[in-house]
Design an enzyme around this catalytic site. Structure first.
Site, short mmCIF file in Angstrom:
data_model
loop_
_atom_site.label_atom_id
_atom_site.label_comp_id
_atom_site.label_asym_id
_atom_site.label_seq_id
_atom_site.Cartn_x
_atom_site.Cartn_y
_atom_site.Cartn_z
N ASN A 173 22.14 22.72 -5.53
CA ASN A 173 22.58 22.97 -5.96
C ASN A 173 24.06 23.92 -5.66
O ASN A 173 23.96 24.99 -5.45
CB ASN A 173 22.21 24.47 -6.91
CG ASN A 173 23.39 24.39 -8.99
OD1 ASN A 173 24.31 24.50 -8.54
ND2 ASN A 173 22.15 25.38 -9.02
N ARG B 281 22.88 19.00 -8.34
CA ARG B 281 22.76 19.45 -9.58
C ARG B 281 24.25 18.96 -9.71
O ARG B 281 24.91 19.74 -9.47
CB ARG B 281 22.61 20.60 -10.24
CG ARG B 281 23.03 21.50 -11.32
CD ARG B 281 22.30 22.87 -11.99
NE ARG B 281 23.13 23.02 -12.61
CZ ARG B 281 23.57 24.04 -13.49
NH1 ARG B 281 24.30 24.79 -12.47
NH2 ARG B 281 24.21 24.72 -14.31
N HIS C 82 24.16 23.29 -19.21
CA HIS C 82 22.68 24.23 -19.27
C HIS C 82 21.54 22.74 -20.05
O HIS C 82 20.50 22.36 -20.12
CB HIS C 82 22.14 25.19 -20.04
CG HIS C 82 23.09 26.15 -19.94
ND1 HIS C 82 23.59 27.21 -20.24
CD2 HIS C 82 22.93 26.83 -18.09
CE1 HIS C 82 23.87 27.96 -19.80
NE2 HIS C 82 23.47 27.73 -18.01
N LEU D 17 19.04 32.19 -21.91
CA LEU D 17 19.97 32.65 -21.75
C LEU D 17 19.84 33.69 -20.65
O LEU D 17 18.70 34.43 -20.41
CB LEU D 17 19.75 33.83 -22.61
CG LEU D 17 19.33 33.92 -24.55
CD1 LEU D 17 18.97 35.19 -25.03
CD2 LEU D 17 20.57 33.21 -24.72
N GLY D 18 20.74 32.98 -19.48
CA GLY D 18 20.71 33.57 -18.24
C GLY D 18 21.97 34.38 -18.17
O GLY D 18 22.38 34.81 -18.50
N ARG E 246 31.30 35.99 -19.09
CA ARG E 246 31.79 35.16 -20.08
C ARG E 246 32.55 35.88 -21.29
O ARG E 246 31.49 36.63 -21.86
CB ARG E 246 31.60 33.51 -20.05
CG ARG E 246 31.77 32.55 -19.06
CD ARG E 246 31.56 31.13 -19.15
NE ARG E 246 30.42 30.93 -17.53
CZ ARG E 246 29.54 30.33 -17.29
NH1 ARG E 246 29.41 30.05 -18.41
NH2 ARG E 246 29.44 30.52 -15.93
N ASN F 298 12.92 38.04 -20.02
CA ASN F 298 12.95 39.33 -19.19
C ASN F 298 12.67 40.28 -20.24
O ASN F 298 12.15 41.00 -19.85
CB ASN F 298 13.36 39.27 -18.13
CG ASN F 298 12.07 38.74 -16.57
OD1 ASN F 298 11.02 38.67 -16.04
ND2 ASN F 298 13.15 37.85 -15.95
N GLU G 147 14.90 24.21 -13.57
CA GLU G 147 15.36 23.16 -13.66
C GLU G 147 15.41 22.56 -12.37
O GLU G 147 15.71 21.09 -12.18
CB GLU G 147 17.51 23.34 -14.20
CG GLU G 147 17.78 24.32 -14.66
CD GLU G 147 18.74 25.12 -14.96
OE1 GLU G 147 18.91 26.55 -14.60
OE2 GLU G 147 20.24 24.65 -15.44
P1 ADP Z 1 21.82 32.51 -13.77
O1 ADP Z 1 22.73 31.20 -15.16
O2 ADP Z 1 22.84 32.58 -12.94
O3 ADP Z 1 20.93 30.98 -13.27
P2 ADP Z 1 19.32 32.85 -14.87
O4 ADP Z 1 18.86 32.59 -15.41
O5 ADP Z 1 18.41 33.58 -13.23
O6 ADP Z 1 20.97 33.15 -13.90
O7 ADP Z 1 19.48 34.88 -15.04
C1 ADP Z 1 20.06 36.41 -14.75
C2 ADP Z 1 20.09 36.99 -15.05
O8 ADP Z 1 19.08 37.41 -16.09
C3 ADP Z 1 20.95 38.48 -14.55
O9 ADP Z 1 22.00 38.84 -14.12
C4 ADP Z 1 19.83 40.00 -15.14
O10 ADP Z 1 21.09 40.49 -16.51
C5 ADP Z 1 18.98 38.87 -16.26
N1 ADP Z 1 17.01 39.03 -16.15
C6 ADP Z 1 16.80 38.52 -14.70
N2 ADP Z 1 15.43 39.70 -15.02
C7 ADP Z 1 15.91 40.39 -15.37
C8 ADP Z 1 14.78 41.53 -16.46
N3 ADP Z 1 13.46 41.02 -16.11
N4 ADP Z 1 15.08 41.90 -16.86
C9 ADP Z 1 16.60 41.65 -17.88
N5 ADP Z 1 17.09 40.54 -17.67
C10 ADP Z 1 16.92 39.76 -16.49
#
Ligand code: ADP
Length: 398
Positions: A7, A92, A181, A210-211, A242, A335, A385
């Protein structure tokens, strides 16, 4: 057979060597700060095999050097890629435009076509191409496969993918909803169906990825019928940095009155907006801490995020008519129990009842967080992914 998944982003490359059949990860790593001047002792490549971590310190001039260092770390860790039974490299690729909607064997023509799509994804496709070129140079005999983030949404219904602008202009410039996604929405909806012991064709699903980036999708009988991201990954939900949806008039207003040019507004909406723009931080763990300390705008940032998320959930409940499962995934979705609870609070009359204990129980695997009497199953399913890309690549090369 093993697959190396790459990636390649603008200043980083994440990679994983894995077995697509067993999902075993043999090694993974990240190359960071590509092109930056760094002190010689700064760790820029981190490579993990089992429990052991191998590091490289110092500047990484470009993606080619980054991958080269990563390949050297494979050797240093006793896992030379030349002897790794490597069947394919899976890349990717963010934007496949109208051209690519299936995993595609990479040739010179394919690289050119992905490059040509850069106008639609200027931040993403160029570094994807650099990663592909670097990997092809280093592993010339291994088949390379592109897996597109837009593919799952290629066949969105016309009413969902069409923007209500002048049709000729839209057609001339490729303006439509593409969605992103897709690898995750596809994989997670498949895992959710497996968890429920059903075929995907029997289910209507809402998936909430939701990342740091965030998107929602509506999936009818295994087929995506709507998604929140659009021509670019900027539309839709509030994200880490964003804005998601906004009145397009805001853009003209800022250009006309705030002395900003198009690039300034692009940076504002992509990098300095969302949770970060409202609270100063983009990580939900930090946001949670700020809310507890009574930070003046952190709670507002959270509330705006939830408000938008609920709006999409409501829209997709209506679009699908009948929904069997709502699934949370990615860093925040997997999480953050509070986000999940608030996103679905008070929706009992729509058949949604989250069980508070199930929701807050810690787990790393797919799980149900809805109460037994919830008509709609609410699930948390870890996305993967890399595994999905590895499987797609392995399937293609046979
Ligand atoms: P990306 O879009 O970069 O692949 P991810 O799916 O890894 O992102 O998500 C990253 C985000 O997840 C972090 O910025 C954070 O906001 C959130 N995150 C990760 N671990 C936790 C946790 N234990 N509790 C709450 N939010 C979390």
């Amino acid at each position: 057979m093993k697959v190396l998944v790459i990636n390649s982003g603008s200043s980083s490359i994440k990679y994983q060597l894995l077995d697509p059949a067993t999902a075993d990860v043999c090694a993974q790593g990240v190359v960071q700060r590509i092109g930056e001047a760094v002190e010689p002792d700064v760790v820029t490549v981190e490579h993990t095999t089992g429990e052991k971590t191998f590091e490289y310190r110092g500047a990484i001039a470009d993606h080619a050097q980054g991958l080269h260092v990563a390949f050297d770390l494979f050797i240093a860790s006793g896992q030379d890629l030349a002897d790794a039974d490597l069947g394919a490299v899976g890349h990717r690729v963010v934007h496949g435009g109208e051209v690519f909607y299936e995993p595609t064997l990479i040739t010179d023509d394919v690289v050119q076509a992905i490059t040509d799509l850069s106008a639609l994804a200027p931040l993403h496709n160029p570094p994807n191409v650099i990663g592909i070129e670097s990997a092809r140079a280093l592993l010339p005999t291994v088949p390379q496969v592109a897996v597109f983030d837009t593919a799952f949404f290629h066949n969105l219904p016309a009413a969902a993918k069409t923007y209500a602008i002048d049709a000729e202009t839209a057609a001339a410039h490729g303006v439509r909803k593409y969605g992103f996604h897709g690898t995750s929405h596809d994989y997670v909806s498949g895992q959710a169906a497996a968890f429920l012991g059903k075929d995907r064709a029997e289910l209507n699903q809402i998936v909430l990825h939701l990342g740091n980036g965030a998107s929602a999708s509506a999936i009818r009988a295994g087929r995506a019928v709507d998604t929140s991201m659009g021509l670019t990954p900027l539309e839709g939900l509030v994200m880490g940095t964003r804005s998601g949806d906004l009145d397009p008039g805001i853009i003209f207003h800022l250009i006309r009155t705030a002395g900003m040019n198009v690039d300034d507004v692009d940076a504002l909406l992509n990098r300095y907006s969302g949770i970060k723009g409202l609270s100063g931080v983009n990580d939900f763990r930090e946001l949670g801490r700020l809310i507890e300390t009574g930070h003046p705008t952190a709670k507002l940032a959270f509330d705006v995020y939830i408000h938008r998320l609920r709006r999409y959930i409501g829209a997709y409940l209506i679009e699908l008519g009948q929904v069997d499962a709502i699934t949370f995934t990615a860093g925040v979705g997997e999480n953050d129990a509070r986000v999940r609870a608030e996103a679905l609070a008070g929706l009992e009359r729509y058949g949604i009842r989250v069980d508070p204990d199930r929701n807050t129980a810690k787990a790393r695997t797919a799980r149900r967080i809805s109460a037994d009497d919830s008509e709609i199953a609410v699930l948390v399913v870890p996305t993967n992914e890399e595994l999905a890309i590895a499987r797609a690549a392995a399937d293609l090369v046979g």
